[in-house]
Design an enzyme around this catalytic site. Sequence first.
Site, PDB file in Angstrom:
ATOM      1  N   THR A   1    -100.662  61.700 -41.695  1.00 59.25           N
ATOM      2  CA  THR A   1    -101.335  62.885 -42.234  1.00 59.25           C
ATOM      3  C   THR A   1    -102.420  62.392 -43.176  1.00 59.25           C
ATOM      4  OG1 THR A   1     -99.286  64.141 -42.163  1.00 59.25           O
ATOM      5  CG2 THR A   1    -101.042  65.019 -43.546  1.00 59.25           C
TER       6      THR A   1
ATOM      7  N   LYS B   1    -102.860  70.795 -39.159  1.00 61.40           N
ATOM      8  CA  LYS B   1    -101.742  70.394 -40.034  1.00 61.40           C
ATOM      9  C   LYS B   1    -101.943  70.942 -41.455  1.00 61.40           C
ATOM     10  CE  LYS B   1     -98.553  67.565 -41.876  1.00 61.40           C
ATOM     11  NZ  LYS B   1     -97.164  67.529 -41.595  1.00 61.40           N
TER      12      LYS B   1
ATOM     13  N   LYS C   1     -99.111  66.330 -51.516  1.00 62.25           N
ATOM     14  CA  LYS C   1    -100.118  65.529 -50.799  1.00 62.25           C
ATOM     15  C   LYS C   1    -100.874  66.403 -49.786  1.00 62.25           C
ATOM     16  CE  LYS C   1    -100.656  62.221 -47.103  1.00 62.25           C
ATOM     17  NZ  LYS C   1    -100.086  61.344 -46.099  1.00 62.25           N
TER      18      LYS C   1
HETATM   19  P1  NAD Z   1     -93.431  55.669 -45.399  1.00 68.93           P
HETATM   20  O1  NAD Z   1     -94.013  55.270 -46.703  1.00 68.93           O
HETATM   21  O2  NAD Z   1     -91.952  55.715 -45.245  1.00 68.93           O
HETATM   22  O3  NAD Z   1     -94.000  54.706 -44.233  1.00 68.93           O
HETATM   23  C1  NAD Z   1     -95.297  54.174 -44.215  1.00 68.93           C
HETATM   24  C2  NAD Z   1     -95.180  52.724 -43.792  1.00 68.93           C
HETATM   25  O4  NAD Z   1     -96.469  52.172 -43.613  1.00 68.93           O
HETATM   26  C3  NAD Z   1     -94.474  51.847 -44.838  1.00 68.93           C
HETATM   27  O5  NAD Z   1     -93.331  51.257 -44.237  1.00 68.93           O
HETATM   28  C4  NAD Z   1     -95.536  50.812 -45.235  1.00 68.93           C
HETATM   29  O6  NAD Z   1     -94.992  49.522 -45.493  1.00 68.93           O
HETATM   30  C5  NAD Z   1     -96.411  50.802 -43.995  1.00 68.93           C
HETATM   31  N1  NAD Z   1     -97.773  50.319 -44.199  1.00 68.93           N
HETATM   32  C6  NAD Z   1     -98.675  50.703 -45.126  1.00 68.93           C
HETATM   33  N2  NAD Z   1     -99.842  50.049 -44.935  1.00 68.93           N
HETATM   34  C7  NAD Z   1     -99.671  49.240 -43.852  1.00 68.93           C
HETATM   35  C8  NAD Z   1    -100.499  48.330 -43.154  1.00 68.93           C
HETATM   36  N3  NAD Z   1    -101.765  48.115 -43.516  1.00 68.93           N
HETATM   37  N4  NAD Z   1     -99.971  47.675 -42.119  1.00 68.93           N
HETATM   38  C9  NAD Z   1     -98.705  47.873 -41.718  1.00 68.93           C
HETATM   39  N5  NAD Z   1     -97.862  48.726 -42.333  1.00 68.93           N
HETATM   40  C10 NAD Z   1     -98.349  49.398 -43.397  1.00 68.93           C
HETATM   41  O7  NAD Z   1     -94.088  57.101 -45.057  1.00 68.93           O
HETATM   42  P2  NAD Z   1     -93.545  58.167 -43.984  1.00 68.93           P
HETATM   43  O8  NAD Z   1     -92.662  59.153 -44.650  1.00 68.93           O
HETATM   44  O9  NAD Z   1     -93.087  57.435 -42.764  1.00 68.93           O
HETATM   45  O10 NAD Z   1     -94.908  58.958 -43.692  1.00 68.93           O
HETATM   46  C11 NAD Z   1     -95.912  58.400 -42.863  1.00 68.93           C
HETATM   47  C12 NAD Z   1     -96.977  59.463 -42.623  1.00 68.93           C
HETATM   48  O11 NAD Z   1     -96.375  60.602 -42.027  1.00 68.93           O
HETATM   49  C13 NAD Z   1     -97.653  59.958 -43.912  1.00 68.93           C
HETATM   50  O12 NAD Z   1     -99.015  60.131 -43.658  1.00 68.93           O
HETATM   51  C14 NAD Z   1     -96.940  61.279 -44.192  1.00 68.93           C
HETATM   52  O13 NAD Z   1     -97.742  62.194 -44.927  1.00 68.93           O
HETATM   53  C15 NAD Z   1     -96.677  61.771 -42.781  1.00 68.93           C
HETATM   54  N6  NAD Z   1     -95.548  62.709 -42.660  1.00 68.93           N
HETATM   55  C16 NAD Z   1     -94.377  62.433 -43.283  1.00 68.93           C
HETATM   56  C17 NAD Z   1     -93.318  63.331 -43.152  1.00 68.93           C
HETATM   57  C18 NAD Z   1     -91.985  63.046 -43.827  1.00 68.93           C
HETATM   58  O14 NAD Z   1     -91.135  63.961 -43.877  1.00 68.93           O
HETATM   59  N7  NAD Z   1     -91.738  61.836 -44.318  1.00 68.93           N
HETATM   60  C19 NAD Z   1     -93.471  64.487 -42.396  1.00 68.93           C
HETATM   61  C20 NAD Z   1     -94.687  64.726 -41.740  1.00 68.93           C
HETATM   62  C21 NAD Z   1     -95.725  63.816 -41.882  1.00 68.93           C
END
Ligand code: NAD
Length: 298
Positions: free
Chosen positions: A94, A169, A244
């Site tokens: 997102t 979204k 966010k």
């Molecule tokens: P998270 O922080 O658990 O996962 C993100 C991952 O990306 C981490 O493991 C981090 O180490 C990795 N990362 C960051 N930079 C990197 C890079 N350059 N190379 C490789 N890995 C890298 O976050 P999440 O909850 O999985 O959310 C991910 C996305 O999904 C976000 O944009 C969030 O807004 C969206 N989202 C989350 C939810 C939710 O309920 N968690 C729901 C809908 C959308």
Amino acid sequence: MSRTVAFIGLGHMGGPMAANLVKAGHRVRGHDLAPESLEAAAGAGVDPAASAGQAVTGADLVITMLPAGDHVLGLYGDILDVASPGTLFVDCSTIDVADARTAHERAVAAGMRALDAPVSGGVVGAEAATLTFMAGGGSDEFTEAEPLLAAMGRKVVHCGGAGAGQAAKICNNMILGVSMIAVSEAFVLGESLGLSHQALYDVASTASGQCWALSVNCPVPGPVPASPANHDYRPGFAASLMAKDLGLAANAVRSGGVHAELGLRAAELFVAYAEQVGATEDFSGIVRTIRNQNGEQA
Ligand code: NAD
């Protein structure tokens, strides 16, 4: 058809999504900066790659699931010249609509193809493969990505051109954020008028006040037993994520010169709530902040 997919970002969402692609028969090469996320994904059948470049080399598609736009654009800078020409880049994170459009432009300028495909449904949906995907990009790109997205979700909607998935979204979540505040304020007003939670719920959930924030994620305990209010406001959908998403909506409102007072105010209230007490709570916990403010003013 089995594909070779590079999956970058194996966190709360990306880890289970990548695992579902493996279950669907695809070869998934995963990379994450956090060794524990990479290890967990490897346990689910993902081939761990030591770098994003290594994951991307020779892949048919690249899927990213990263925290924010800066991460996506930074990563694209590292890997767009590593991927084979014409590779489809699908960003499920997102991010800001403007960043999504920039990501498309950079991918195309590097001879690649792109789709933005953010999700709704949370970690539970990622694990159960019941996410909703909102996609933005060309029809050919959508058609190619659709079977993979369908392996990770229940509904896949093509919303329009570059950035349209991110636009859908943030518009949806602006409705959700504003409606949660409206429902919470109505319960607090009802309390002050001596109206029981159940009575207001029984009326509004079958009348014109009906909405998801009331009938599924009801912010007060009692009327909807499965809602987070009955479980000490454990998420669910964490307030920090709502803050966010509303921040992204507010960026788009301001940069587009759109008049959306309630959306901007909802962003302020959720940012304050997430910064003070609610970061890890379900976003419906904002009802307690509203109730407390009411007490302070009395
Ligand atoms: P998270 O922080 O658990 O996962 C993100 C991952 O990306 C981490 O493991 C981090 O180490 C990795 N990362 C960051 N930079 C990197 C890079 N350059 N190379 C490789 N890995 C890298 O976050 P999440 O909850 O999985 O959310 C991910 C996305 O999904 C976000 O944009 C969030 O807004 C969206 N989202 C989350 C939810 C939710 O309920 N968690 C729901 C809908 C959308």
